[in-house]
Design an enzyme around this catalytic site. Structure first.
Site, PDB file in Angstrom:
ATOM      1  N   GLU A  60       0.855  -1.347   0.096  1.00  0.00           N
ATOM      2  CA  GLU A  60       0.142  -0.060  -0.036  1.00  0.00           C
ATOM      3  C   GLU A  60       0.765   1.309   0.053  1.00  0.00           C
ATOM      4  OE1 GLU A  60      -0.243  -2.590   2.001  1.00  0.00           O
ATOM      5  OE2 GLU A  60      -2.426  -3.151   2.324  1.00  0.00           O
ATOM      6  N   ALA A 162       3.358 -37.936  -6.527  1.00  0.00           N
ATOM      7  CA  ALA A 162       3.487 -38.046  -8.198  1.00  0.00           C
ATOM      8  C   ALA A 162       3.176 -39.465  -8.421  1.00  0.00           C
ATOM      9  CB  ALA A 162       5.025 -37.601  -8.314  1.00  0.00           C
ATOM     10  N   SER A 176      10.745 -45.559  -8.428  1.00  0.00           N
ATOM     11  CA  SER A 176       9.856 -44.471  -8.599  1.00  0.00           C
ATOM     12  C   SER A 176      10.400 -43.216  -9.216  1.00  0.00           C
ATOM     13  CB  SER A 176       9.454 -43.988  -7.276  1.00  0.00           C
ATOM     14  OG  SER A 176      10.489 -43.494  -6.421  1.00  0.00           O
ATOM     15  N   THR A 204      11.091 -44.156   2.329  1.00  0.00           N
ATOM     16  CA  THR A 204      11.605 -43.481   1.183  1.00  0.00           C
ATOM     17  C   THR A 204      13.086 -42.931   1.214  1.00  0.00           C
ATOM     18  OG1 THR A 204       9.405 -42.363   1.123  1.00  0.00           O
ATOM     19  CG2 THR A 204      10.917 -41.254  -0.073  1.00  0.00           C
ATOM     20  N   ASP A 208      14.710 -44.481  -1.769  1.00  0.00           N
ATOM     21  CA  ASP A 208      14.991 -43.588  -2.620  1.00  0.00           C
ATOM     22  C   ASP A 208      16.109 -43.076  -2.668  1.00  0.00           C
ATOM     23  OD1 ASP A 208      12.743 -44.550  -3.634  1.00  0.00           O
ATOM     24  OD2 ASP A 208      11.464 -42.787  -3.804  1.00  0.00           O
ATOM     25  N   LEU A 212      15.990 -34.152  -1.907  1.00  0.00           N
ATOM     26  CA  LEU A 212      14.988 -33.152  -1.386  1.00  0.00           C
ATOM     27  C   LEU A 212      15.289 -31.738  -1.640  1.00  0.00           C
ATOM     28  CD1 LEU A 212      13.423 -34.897   1.896  1.00  0.00           C
ATOM     29  CD2 LEU A 212      12.666 -34.969  -0.413  1.00  0.00           C
ATOM     30  N   GLU A 308       5.917 -35.469   1.165  1.00  0.00           N
ATOM     31  CA  GLU A 308       6.087 -35.873  -0.096  1.00  0.00           C
ATOM     32  C   GLU A 308       6.073 -37.489  -0.133  1.00  0.00           C
ATOM     33  OE1 GLU A 308       8.915 -34.352  -2.762  1.00  0.00           O
ATOM     34  OE2 GLU A 308       8.943 -32.436  -1.790  1.00  0.00           O
ATOM     35  N   GLY A 310       6.358 -41.701   1.773  1.00  0.00           N
ATOM     36  CA  GLY A 310       5.810 -42.552   0.772  1.00  0.00           C
ATOM     37  C   GLY A 310       4.212 -42.817   1.279  1.00  0.00           C
TER      38      GLY A 310
END
Ligand SMILES: NC(=O)c1ccc[n+]([C@@H]2O[C@H](COP(=O)([O-])OP(=O)(O)OC[C@H]3O[C@@H](n4cnc5c(N)ncnc54)[C@H](OP(=O)(O)O)[C@@H]3O)[C@@H](O)[C@H]2O)c1
Length: 377
Positions: A60, A162, A176, A204, A208, A212, A308, A310
Site C-alpha cells: 500500500e 507424483a 519411482s 523413502t 530412494d 529433497l 512428499e 511415501g
C-alpha cells in the site's frame, strides 16, 4: 444494472492485477502473506505496489507513493486487509486516510483473530467505502499457508503425490524414478521453496535416498523432516548434503518413536540431524505420533509442511487429521501390478461414505502431466 455489471467487471480486473502484483513476493517472503496493492480511478491505474520481503514496507505504501496527488479520490485494491496498527513504523489506516482514498476493495479480511476486520472497520468509520470478497477464492489460494496457520496455530500441511494414471507411486521393484515429466519436476522445486519443511517417511529415505533439494531458493533450504521410528536413516543419506557446495548444510530433523538406540541417535546428530522424540504417549503404537508432532513443529517456527511420501506416511497423515491440502501430479502412464505401491497407504477407510472429501478441487496441465489439487477442510 448495466452500470453495476461494469463496476463488478472492473473490480474483478483490478483485483486480478493486484493478485499478480502480490505474487511478485513469491518465494521471498513465505510464510508472511503475499500482499499486493493497486490504486485506480475507474480503469486508470495510478499506483501499484507489493510486499517484496518480510522486512519491507507494505505494498500500500509503495502504491500511494507512486500515485502521489493522484491518490486523492482513488479506489485502493488489496488482496488482503491492510495490516492493523503500526507496521514497520507506518500506520496504514492513517496513510490511507491522509491520501484521501475514497474506496477500498478487498479480496479477503485478515483472519488473524487479533486484528481481523479492524483496519476495515476504522476505514469505514472514517467514511471510506469498503467492498469485500472480490476474487476471494483466488486470494485464498495465494495465501493458503498464512490464512490457515494464523487461525489453527499449527502448520499448514500439504500432501504431494507424483503418480501414474493408475495411481501407482512406484513399480513392484520400488522404482519411482521419473514418473512425471520435467515441467512437473520444476513445479515441485518451486513448491518446495514455499514451505518451511519437507517431510518424508524413513522407507523413502532407505529406498530412494532423495536429496529433497530446493534449487529455486538457494541459501534458504526448508527443513527436511524424516519420520523414522527407530532412527534407521543412514548417516550418509543425501538429505544431509548441501544443495550447493557454497551453501550451508540443510537443516534436518529426525522424528523418532519408541525403540531408537542411543548410538544411532549419536551418529545421526554427528551427521547434522536434530532429533525429536515424539511417540504415541499411550504406548499403543511405537511409531511417531503425527498429530502431537504438529504443535511441536509450530512452536519451533515451522508454519508449513509439504509431505512428499511415501504411501504409509501419506495414509497415517490423513488418518491423524493433519492434512489441509492434497496435490496429485498424474503422469500419462500405467504402471500396473498389485504389488506396486499405491499413492495412499495406511489402513484407509472401511466404507466409501467415510472417505475424506476433497473440496474446491481444481486442475491444470504441467507439460504432459496433470496437477489435481483440493482442500480437505
Ligand atoms: N511417487 C512419489 O510421489 C513418491 C514419493 C515418496 C516415496 N515414494 C515411494 O514410496 C515408497 C516408500 O513408501 P512406504 O509407504 O514404504 O514408506 P514411507 O511412508 O516412506 O515410510 C514409512 C515408515 O515411516 C515410519 N513411521 C514412523 N512413524 C510413522 C507414522 N506415524 N506414520 C507412517 N510412518 C511412520 C515407519 O517406519 P518403521 O517401520 O521403522 O516404524 C514406516 O514404515 C518407495 O517405494 C518410494 O519410492 C514415491
Amino acid at each position: 444494472m448495466h452500470e453495476d455489471l461494469t463496476e463488478q467487471t472492473l473490480h474483478l480486473r483490478m483485483m486480478a492485477r493486484t493478485l499478480e502484483l502480490a505474487r511478485n513476493g513469491f518465494i521471498k517472503i513465505a510464510p508472511s502473506p503475499f500482499r499486493g496493492a493497486l490504486l485506480a480511478h475507474n480503469d486508470t491505474i495510478v499506483g501499484e505496489g507489493y510486499l517484496a520481503n518480510r522486512d519491507a514496507v507494505d505494498g500500500e505504501v509503495h502504491a500511494l507513493k507512486a500515485a502521489g496527488d493522484k491518490a486523492k479520490g482513488a479506489t485502493l485494491y488489496v488482496n488482503l486487509e491492510p495490516a492493523y496498527g503500526t507496521s514497520k513504523g507506518i500506520n496504514l489506516v492513517e496513510r490511507i486516510l491522509d491520501a484521501g482514498i475514497a474506496r477500498i476493495v478487498v479480496a479477503l479480511r485478515d483472519p488473524n483473530p487479533v486484528v481481523s476486520g479492524k483496519t476495515l472497520d476504522d476505514l469505514r468509520q472514517a467514511g471510506v467505502e469498503v467492498i469485500e470478497g472480490v476474487l476471494a477464492d483466488e486470494a485464498f489460494q495465494l495465501n493458503e499457508i498464512y490464512l490457515t496457520e494464523v487461525v489453527t496455530r499449527r502448520p499448514f500441511v500439504h500432501l504431494l503425490t507424483a503418480m501414474s494414471l493408475d495411481g501407482k507411486i512406484a513399480t513392484r521393484l520400488q522404482d519411482s524414478n521419473g514418473i512425471t515429466g520435467p515441467e512437473t519436476r520444476e513445479f515441485v522445486q518451486q513448491l518446495r521453496s514455499r514451505y518451511d519443511a519437507i517431510m518424508i517417511g524413513v522407507n523413502t529415505v532407505l529406498q530412494d535416498n532423495p536429496t529433497l533439494n530446493c534449487k529455486a531458493l538457494r541459501g534458504c533450504d526448508p527443513w527436511r523432516i524424516i519420520i523414522d521410528t527407530e532412527a534407521k536413516s543412514p548417516q550418509n543419506s543425501k538429505i544431509f548434503l548441501r544443495s550447493d557446495p557454497n551453501e550451508p548444510r540443510p537443516p534436518v530433523l529426525i522424528v523418532i518413536g519408541y525403540g531408537a538406540h542411543e548410538d544411532r541417535l549419536r551418529t545421526l546428530r554427528l551427521a547434522g540431524a536434530e532429533i525429536i522424540h515424539c511417540p504415541d504417549e499411550t504406548h499403543e503404537d511405537p511409531r511417531v505420533d503425527l498429530a502431537r508432532l504438529m504443535p511441536i513443529l509450530y512452536k519451533r517456527g515451522i508454519t508449513s509442511v509439504l509431505i512428499e511420501g511415501g504411501a504409509t506416511l501419506r495414509g497415517t497423515a490423513l488418518e491423524a487429521g493433519i492434512v489441509d491440502k492434497v496435490s496429485f501430479l498424474v503422469a500419462p502412464k500405467l504402471i500396473g501390478g498389485s504389488e506396486a505401491t499405491t499413492a495412499v497407504g495406511g489402513e484407509g477407510v472401511a466404507f466409501v461414505h467415510d472417505a475424506w472429501p476433497v473440496n474446491r478441487m481444481h486442475m491444470r496441465s504441467l507439460g504432459s502431466d496433470l496437477l489435481i489439487e483440493g482442500y480437505l477442510k
